[in-house]
Each structure stands twice: as structure tokens, then as C-alpha cells.
Design an enzyme around this catalytic site. Structure first.
Site, mmCIF file in Angstrom:
data_model
loop_
_atom_site.group_PDB
_atom_site.id
_atom_site.type_symbol
_atom_site.label_atom_id
_atom_site.label_comp_id
_atom_site.label_asym_id
_atom_site.label_seq_id
_atom_site.Cartn_x
_atom_site.Cartn_y
_atom_site.Cartn_z
ATOM 1 N N THR A 246 42.388 33.623 32.721
ATOM 2 C CA THR A 246 43.323 33.191 33.762
ATOM 3 C C THR A 246 43.153 33.938 35.093
ATOM 4 O O THR A 246 42.480 34.954 35.173
ATOM 5 C CB THR A 246 44.776 33.315 33.243
ATOM 6 O OG1 THR A 246 44.851 32.665 31.990
ATOM 7 C CG2 THR A 246 45.810 32.728 34.147
ATOM 8 N N THR B 227 44.589 28.503 35.062
ATOM 9 C CA THR B 227 43.958 28.956 33.818
ATOM 10 C C THR B 227 43.151 27.866 33.113
ATOM 11 O O THR B 227 43.437 26.674 33.283
ATOM 12 C CB THR B 227 45.061 29.439 32.832
ATOM 13 O OG1 THR B 227 44.460 30.029 31.690
ATOM 14 C CG2 THR B 227 45.966 28.315 32.375
ATOM 15 N N ASP C 52 47.811 27.255 22.871
ATOM 16 C CA ASP C 52 49.072 27.919 23.252
ATOM 17 C C ASP C 52 50.266 27.302 22.514
ATOM 18 O O ASP C 52 51.386 27.794 22.613
ATOM 19 C CB ASP C 52 49.314 27.839 24.767
ATOM 20 C CG ASP C 52 48.623 28.978 25.514
ATOM 21 O OD1 ASP C 52 48.016 29.842 24.857
ATOM 22 O OD2 ASP C 52 48.705 29.003 26.758
HETATM 23 N N1 GLU Z 1 47.214 30.350 28.426
HETATM 24 C C1 GLU Z 1 48.071 31.407 28.806
HETATM 25 C C2 GLU Z 1 49.374 30.882 29.341
HETATM 26 O O1 GLU Z 1 49.430 29.829 29.855
HETATM 27 C C3 GLU Z 1 47.468 32.281 29.847
HETATM 28 C C4 GLU Z 1 46.295 32.964 29.312
HETATM 29 C C5 GLU Z 1 45.937 34.202 30.037
HETATM 30 O O2 GLU Z 1 46.587 34.680 30.916
HETATM 31 O O3 GLU Z 1 44.934 34.728 29.728
HETATM 32 O O4 GLU Z 1 50.355 31.523 29.282
#
Ligand code: GLU
Length: 592
Positions: free
Chosen positions: A413, A431, A453
Site C-alpha cells: 500500500t 493499494t 481482506d
Molecule cells: N489491504 C489493506 C487494507 O485495505 C491495506 C494493506 C496494507 O496497508 O498493506 O486495509
């Protein structure tokens, strides 16, 4: 002896980091702050001052592209789009066309704060058993990630278009120029990109296009400094520059995405219908007061602002300013507030278009009552134990029968913050989920693995998990792009990558800014101590480790670990703009 009396040995490096680099004093103090051991793991960046335009982002080429839009008379939104398009090229492991994003935007003209949800959606053909294997058990995390199965409908391109239609000043195609030129001419592979490729070598080999792009013919990861061209990305960008987001969501590009997703080993269900149906959603920002500040961020499907609101709601009655950052009691309070908030997050927070959420998660009386749980643990200033905690029962107008979510979120991200000369403010976290997302590369960009997620397990003992997979639903996120207001005006923009630790990184930085009166660079630099589920993570090779004995003495299980945030923030002060970039990654601040 006070366990942190050795803090003084960090004072010198603190001075070097804060004052020599700056050459300015700006009335903010950080004198008794715990400082990272500069030189041991990293150098600090210098606080950057600017007059009226500023971009803090994860890569110099991306921030430069944004600044070029300012030079052409563009707005913060124009700069945001150019920045994002270059990030997708130079930091492809973190974000891009194949992913999703949340934008928190303060529009100076209307005085409104707008949040746009460009989160990925679950395919319409998917059901709650997407990540349940043939044996009836939840798949292993990495088995689920690599391949087409984890790919959600990308939202970033639609978000860029929507933001541009509403708040852009320059012609859409102009915003693509820097990224197209850089993709055609080549950019220098950074140390971080090289390391990331090394770290994901095996999984990147699963996709022919990714293998060909990120490795030499002999299969060696491309070296740092190599000039890398991405003509396929340039071509994709040119198509979107010419025909808009529909060039991405239909026709050849869409067909190629679906082909890769459906034909990979570990195939996915995403279809042309999903791409055609994708919509950006404008949502009400989630805002809460903290002392004299008003903090706004992204609501569900993100848990970011709600969890922050709970943490700050429980901390408000404590005088963190008097305690200071060098006092273990500050970290106990922050850790307790955080783990209580995470308990509610796990049970209640998910995509509210699909799941009813209690309305009272930020209710003051509820949070006050809940914060008593951590008051009770202390007798005569000594913490007796860290009891197991349960989610609370926030005020609600419906029954609250949910099982706790166990979704894992691992860090990749990117976050950037932008302020333009009209006073518009962008705080955007973007991300493709895991480093290199699903590892599936199509037409020069990588596809996300955002569906991981979701909770892999749809129910526990017959009780549904709020964050279970449903067709068209958006997976719960931790991304926390934030704008802070003071006296009714935007005062700071901040956010970070870091999986579910994002919330802890952002909370710490806001506390350092607000309670400990640090400047934004010092606040970002301040070592991390993050408590999500009771284990207290302290940042390895930093002064945070000095708190380990005291925290262990309080009953926490303490773990030293690499806490790789990527905080990029701006404070709008009376004397102009002040920007900070996370020394833990390759970010920069550019300003004018
Ligand atoms: N997929 C995660 C989210 O949306 C973020 C992943 C990350 O920060 O590495 O919360």
C-alpha cells in the site's frame, strides 16, 4: 531506577535529526521525545517547509509528477491523479490501476469534506466459501492470494475519473503525460522495489508477464538503478487518457484482465459484468472530536476512521500531554484503548451496504464506559494484569450477533497527502493489498488481492462474521486517510500503509502532533508501539524497544518487529506548509 532513564542517550541523535536537518525553529517542541536511533536503521528526513503547494508521497518521481501539474495550473486533485499514475509505475508493488483506494478530500471552495470509496468489490459470482478449500477448511493465506481468486473489481481508475470530473482543472489527458513518458523512457528501479521483487520472487514467477517484467531472462530480480521501461503500461494509460475509465472497464483491457484472472492456476470469478458494473461511492466522512481538533476520515468499508475515533474517544480524558512520549504509562493507555477498539472492529466493522453496524460505535457515553476497563487494571499506579477483553455492546438499533473476524492484512500500500494553493487538501491511501497484489500482471499493471481482506471463515459456530464474503460487497479495510481540522480549517493530512497496523501508526502520529506538540517529521519518525490484539509490537532497532521491559511488566506479551509504515503528512501552519515523509520507506516531500 526509571526504566527509561537511558532515554537521554537518544537526545543527541534527536537533536541531529530535528534541528540540524531543519535549520529552522518553529515553536514546536520535541525535546523529551523518544527518538529513533538514527544511524542504526535509518536516517531521518528533514522537515520540509513550503508556501502554498505541497506533496508528500512514497516516491520522488510520483511527487514530481504531481508538482508538474501544479506548474500547469492544476488543482490538488489533478496532482493526485498524476501522482497515482506514476506510483503505479515506480512503486508497482503497492498500488495502481489494478487496485482500490480511498480519497478524503477537503474542497476549499465549498468548505466540504468529501470521501470517495474506490474499494474493490467481490465478484457477483463469488460466495462466502471463496476461500474455503476442498477439505472444508479455510485456505492458507498465501495459497489464497496468488492467482486470480483473490482479485476484486479494481476501483482506482473509476475513482480518479470521478474526482477529476468533480474537482479537476486540467484536461484529463494532460494528467497522464508524466506517467506515459516515464513508462516509455524508463525509470530507475529503487532499492525498495528491488528488495520487494527479491522477497516475492517465487510467487511472481506464477505469472508470465510479471516474470518477464521484474526479472532478467536468467530469472534474476532486476537490480536497483536499472532503467526499466513499461511500454504496456504506457499503452494502457494512453487508452484511458483518450477514452476515460470506460477504456479500462470494458473492451480489450477488461477482457485481458478477466482472461488472466479466470485462467490462472487458482482461478478467480471476476467477470466482464463485474467490471462494467463497478461504481465509486461517495460516502459521509466519519468525523470525531479530539480535544480542540476535529478529525475526519474514511467510513465503512474502511474500519480506519471508526477505530481511530474509538481510540481517541477512550483516550480523551487522559492527559497524554502531561505524561509525554517517554512515559510507559502513555503507551499503556494508548495500547489499552487500541486493543479495546480492535475488539469492536473485529466484530462489528464491515461494508455497511451489506451489514448493519451498531450506530453507537463512537458514542461518547459508550466509549467512556468502555475506557473504564483499562482504568480498573491499575492499582496505585501499578498495572495488575492485562485481562482478556471482549467486544463491547455499543448502542444499536438492531441485534448484534456477529462472530469475530480473523482477516489477515499484510503490509504494502501507499499513502500521499497534497495541499494546493487554493487550500484544497487530498489525503489518499491506495493499494493493491499485498506486495505485488495477486502477482497477476496484465497490460503493464498488477491486479490486486483485496478479496483476502474478507474473513476467510463466513461464520463461527453458526454465527455469521460481519466481514464475510458476499457478491458485490467490499472487503473491510484498515486504510485511514485522515484530515484534521483546527478552528474549522484543515490543519493536517496524514495516512499510512501497514495493513491493520495502519490504525496504530496514524493514531501515534496524531497523538505526537496534537498532544506532544511535535512537528510532522518528528511525529512520523517517532518509533512505533502498536497494540492490536493484546500483543504489544515495538519497532525493532529503535528506542521503542526500551519500553519492552516495562510493558512486559504490565503483563503484555511484547514483540520487537519491523514496523514498516509509510506515513506521508502535511501540516498547514500559520507560517505555511510543513511536510514529513517516512524514513522507513523512500518517500519525499516536494513543495513550493
Ligand atoms: N489491504 C489493506 C487494507 O485495505 C491495506 C494493506 C496494507 O496497508 O498493506 O486495509
Amino acid at each position: 531506577m526509571h526504566p527509561f532513564s537511558n532515554i537521554g542517550r537518544f537526545a543527541f541523535s534527536l537533536f541531529v535529526g530535528l534541528f540540524i536537518g531543519l535549520g529552522i525553529a518553529h515553536g514546536q517542541q520535541a525535546a523529551d521525545a523518544i527518538a529513533p536511533e538514527f544511524g542504526k536503521t535509518r536516517q531521518s528526513n528533514s522537515l520540509v517547509q513550503g508556501k502554498s503547494q505541497m506533496i508528500a508521497a512514497a516516491h520522488p518521481d510520483a511527487a514530481k509528477a504531481g508538482m508538474a501539474m501544479f506548474d500547469k495550473g492544476g488543482s490538488a486533485i489533478d496532482a493526485m491523479i498524476a501522482t497515482q499514475l506514476v506510483l503505479g509505475l515506480v512503486e508497482p508493488q503497492s498500488s495502481g490501476l489494478g487496485g482500490g483506494a480511498f480519497l478524503v478530500y477537503h474542497d476549499a471552495a465549498s468548505g466540504k469534506t468529501i470521501t470517495l470509496d474506490g474499494r474493490e468489490t467481490a465478484p457477483l459470482a463469488a460466495d462466502e466459501n471463496l476461500f474455503i478449500g476442498p477439505d472444508g477448511e479455510a485456505m492458507k493465506f498465501f495459497d489464497a492470494i496468488v492467482g486470480g481468486r483473490s482479485v476484486g473489481t479494481p476501483g482506482t481508475v473509476a475513482l480518479l475519473e470521478e474526482a477529476h470530473q468533480r474537482f479537476g482543472k486540467l484536461a484529463w489527458a494532460d494528467l497522464f503525460e508524466p506517467a506515459i513518458n516515464l513508462a516509455n523512457d524508463g525509470f530507475a528501479v529503487s532499492a525498495r522495489l528491488n528488495q520487494s521483487i527479491q522477497g516475492s520472487s517465487e510467487s511472481l514467477f506464477s505469472n508470465e508477464a510479471a516474470r518477464a517484467y521484474f526479472f532478467s531472462e536468467e530469472g534474476v530480480p532486476i537490480f536497483e538503478g536499472t532503467k526499466l521501461k513499461n511500454p504496456a503500461y504506457a499503452e494502457t494509460l494512453s487508452a484511458i487518457a483518450k477514452d476515460g475509465a470506460k477504456a479500462f472497464y470494458s473492451n480489450e483491457i477488461a477482457e485481458d484482465m478477466v482472461k488472466v484472472i479466470q485462467s490462472s492456476t487458482n482461478p478467480g470469478l471476476l467477470s466482464l459484468e463485474d467490471l462494467a458494473a463497478y461504481k465509486v461511492i461517495e460516502r459521509e466522512p466519519v468525523c470525531f472530536e479530539y480535544r480542540t481538533y476535529y478529525i475526519c476520515g474514511m467510513g465503512p468499508p474502511s474500519s480506519g476512521a471508526l477505530t481511530l475515533g474509538q481510540i481517541f474517544g477512550m483516550l480523551e480524558k487522559h492527559d497524554l500531554a502531561a505524561l509525554g512520549p517517554s512515559n510507559a504509562e502513555s503507551w499503556r493507555l494508548i495500547g489499552e484503548a487500541s486493543r479495546l477498539a480492535f475488539a469492536d472492529r473485529g466484530r462489528y466493522m464491515a461494508d455497511t451496504d451489506f451489514v448493519k453496524m451498531p450506530k453507537g460505535l463512537l458514542n461518547k457515553a459508550y466509549l467512556d464506559e468502555r475506557s473504564k476497563l483499562f482504568d480498573l487494571d491499575v492499582v496505585d499506579g501499578k498495572l495488575l494484569d492485562t485481562p482478556a477483553i471482549q467486544p463491547g455492546n455499543p448502542p444499536s438499533d438492531h441485534s448484534l450477533l456477529f462472530a469475530d473476524d480473523n482477516a489477515l492484512e499484510l503490509p504494502s500500500t501507499s499513502h500521499f497527502s497534497i495541499v494546493d494553493s487554493s487550500g484544497n487538501v487530498v489525503s489518499m491511501t491506495t493499494t493493491i493489498e499485498n506486495g505485488f497484489g495477486s502477482r497477476q500482471m496484465v497490460r503493464g499493471f498488477l491486479l490486486n488481492n483485496e478479496l483476502t481482506d474478507f474473513s476467510f471463515t463466513p461464520e463461527i459456530g453458526g454465527i455469521p462474521v460481519a466481514n464475510r464474503i458476499e457478491p458485490g460487497k467490499r472487503p473491510r479495510s484498515s486504510m485511514a486517510p485522515t484530515i484534521v481540522f483546527k478552528d474549522g480549517k484543515p490543519w493536517a493530512a496524514i495516512g499510512s500503509p501497514g495493513g491493520s497496523r495502519i490504525i496504530g501508526y496514524v493514531a501515534k502520529t496524531l497523538i505526537a502532533l496534537i498532544d506532544w506538540d511535535m512537528d510532522v517529521q518528528a511525529a512520523i519518525d517517532l518509533p512505533h508501539l502498536v497494540n492490536r490484539f493484546g500483543t504489544y509490537d515495538v519497532e525493532e532497532n529503535s528506542a521503542a524497544e526500551d519500553f519492552a521491559p516495562a510493558l512486559a511488566g504490565m503483563g503484555y506479551k511484547v514483540q520487537s518487529r519491523n514496523l514498516n509504515s509509510g506515513l506521508h503528512g502535511i501540516v498547514i501552519s500559520q507560517d505555511g506548509l510543513l511536510g514529513g515523509a517516512d524514513p522507513r520507506r523512500e518517500g519525499v516531500v516536494f513543495a513550493k
